[in-house]
Design a protein around this motif. Structure first.
Motif, PDB file in Angstrom:
ATOM      1  N   SER A  42     -10.021  -8.504 -20.685  1.00  0.00           N
ATOM      2  CA  SER A  42     -10.545  -7.344 -19.975  1.00  0.00           C
ATOM      3  C   SER A  42     -11.964  -7.690 -19.548  1.00  0.00           C
ATOM      4  CB  SER A  42     -10.536  -6.091 -20.852  1.00  0.00           C
ATOM      5  OG  SER A  42     -11.480  -6.206 -21.886  1.00  0.00           O
ATOM      6  N   SER A  44     -15.856  -6.106 -18.774  1.00  0.00           N
ATOM      7  CA  SER A  44     -16.709  -4.944 -19.013  1.00  0.00           C
ATOM      8  C   SER A  44     -18.032  -5.157 -18.301  1.00  0.00           C
ATOM      9  CB  SER A  44     -16.921  -4.702 -20.511  1.00  0.00           C
ATOM     10  OG  SER A  44     -17.599  -5.778 -21.096  1.00  0.00           O
ATOM     11  N   THR A  56     -18.538   0.256 -18.930  1.00  0.00           N
ATOM     12  CA  THR A  56     -17.195   0.525 -18.436  1.00  0.00           C
ATOM     13  C   THR A  56     -16.370  -0.740 -18.638  1.00  0.00           C
ATOM     14  OG1 THR A  56     -15.889   1.372 -16.575  1.00  0.00           O
ATOM     15  CG2 THR A  56     -17.656  -0.158 -16.037  1.00  0.00           C
ATOM     16  N   ARG A  57     -15.068  -0.553 -18.796  1.00  0.00           N
ATOM     17  CA  ARG A  57     -14.186  -1.692 -19.064  1.00  0.00           C
ATOM     18  C   ARG A  57     -12.937  -1.570 -18.192  1.00  0.00           C
ATOM     19  NH1 ARG A  57      -9.876  -2.026 -21.950  1.00  0.00           N
ATOM     20  NH2 ARG A  57     -10.209  -0.119 -23.104  1.00  0.00           N
ATOM     21  N   SER A  58     -12.439  -2.712 -17.773  1.00  0.00           N
ATOM     22  CA  SER A  58     -11.201  -2.740 -16.997  1.00  0.00           C
ATOM     23  C   SER A  58     -10.014  -2.531 -17.920  1.00  0.00           C
ATOM     24  CB  SER A  58     -11.049  -4.086 -16.286  1.00  0.00           C
ATOM     25  OG  SER A  58     -10.761  -5.107 -17.234  1.00  0.00           O
ATOM     26  N   GLU A  59      -8.863  -2.343 -17.331  1.00  0.00           N
ATOM     27  CA  GLU A  59      -7.630  -2.325 -18.107  1.00  0.00           C
ATOM     28  C   GLU A  59      -7.399  -3.730 -18.667  1.00  0.00           C
ATOM     29  OE1 GLU A  59      -3.324  -2.065 -16.454  1.00  0.00           O
ATOM     30  OE2 GLU A  59      -3.969  -0.011 -16.862  1.00  0.00           O
TER      31      GLU A  59
END
Length: 195
Positions: A42, A44, A56-59
């Motif tokens: 992931s 971030s 924030t973080r991706s899937e």
């Protein structure tokens, strides 16, 4: 299920950055990944907001290391091969890993409900893994070749372990056994594709 690794792709050196595009590639050889291994990742981003930075973080994404298969003549009827498709188990395992990552990021007050739902879904996945193994055993009259029984047992055991850890409220710790279960399912899929 291996040790987590992180890599900084960009770090602002005091300058104001309003927009940045960063590219990177995985060096699979450097990771010493073997066929059947699964690399989860992931991305971030953290800003410099004061007093508390925003993040924030991706899937979560997955890279499955596949062996090279020599094309073989297809034998048997397609109905039998369809029974051996464990793609839905792999998809559900990946979904639960993503759900776990999301649940870990929730505020502490929301985690118990997310944990209860995750626990329920892990139990359901464990039962489905067992059901598929029994179905394969019945279809082959108990003559399952190779490492399939070992990988099924490993997947079931790791899912059960993850479920127990989740039930104890330690969601982040459940990620490693979930990832090992996914790797076992990928090994099963590879063996089924080979035969």
């Amino acid at each position: 299920g291996g040790a987590r690794q992180s890599r900084v792709l960009f770090e602002a050196a005091g300058e104001a950055v309003l927009d940045r595009t960063v590219e990177s590639a995985f060096d699979i050889a450097a990771l010493q990944a073997q066929p059947g291994d699964v690399i989860s990742y992931s991305l971030s981003a953290v800003d410099n907001r004061e007093p508390v930075p925003q993040e924030t973080r991706s899937e979560v994404g997955f890279i499955v290391v596949r062996p090279k298969f020599e094309p073989k003549d297809q034998e048997g009827n397609p109905g039998e091969q369809k029974k051996l498709d464990i793609g839905p188990l792999i998809a559900e395992s990946k979904r639960l890993i993503r759900v776990t990552w999301d649940a870990v990021a929730l505020p502490a007050a929301a985690r118990p409900d997310a944990g209860a739902a995750l626990h329920r879904d892990l139990l359901a996945l464990r039962l489905e893994v067992h059901r598929v193994f029994v179905e394969i055993m019945q279809a082959s009259n108990g003559q399952v070749a190779g490492s399939l029984p070992t990988y099924f047992a490993q997947a079931e055991q790791e899912i059960a372990s993850a479920g127990g850890i989740v039930e104890a409220g330690r969601l982040a710790e459940s990620q490693a056994p979930q990832e090992r279960a996914l790797a076992a399912l990928i090994h099963i899929e590879n063996e089924l594709l080979e035969n």
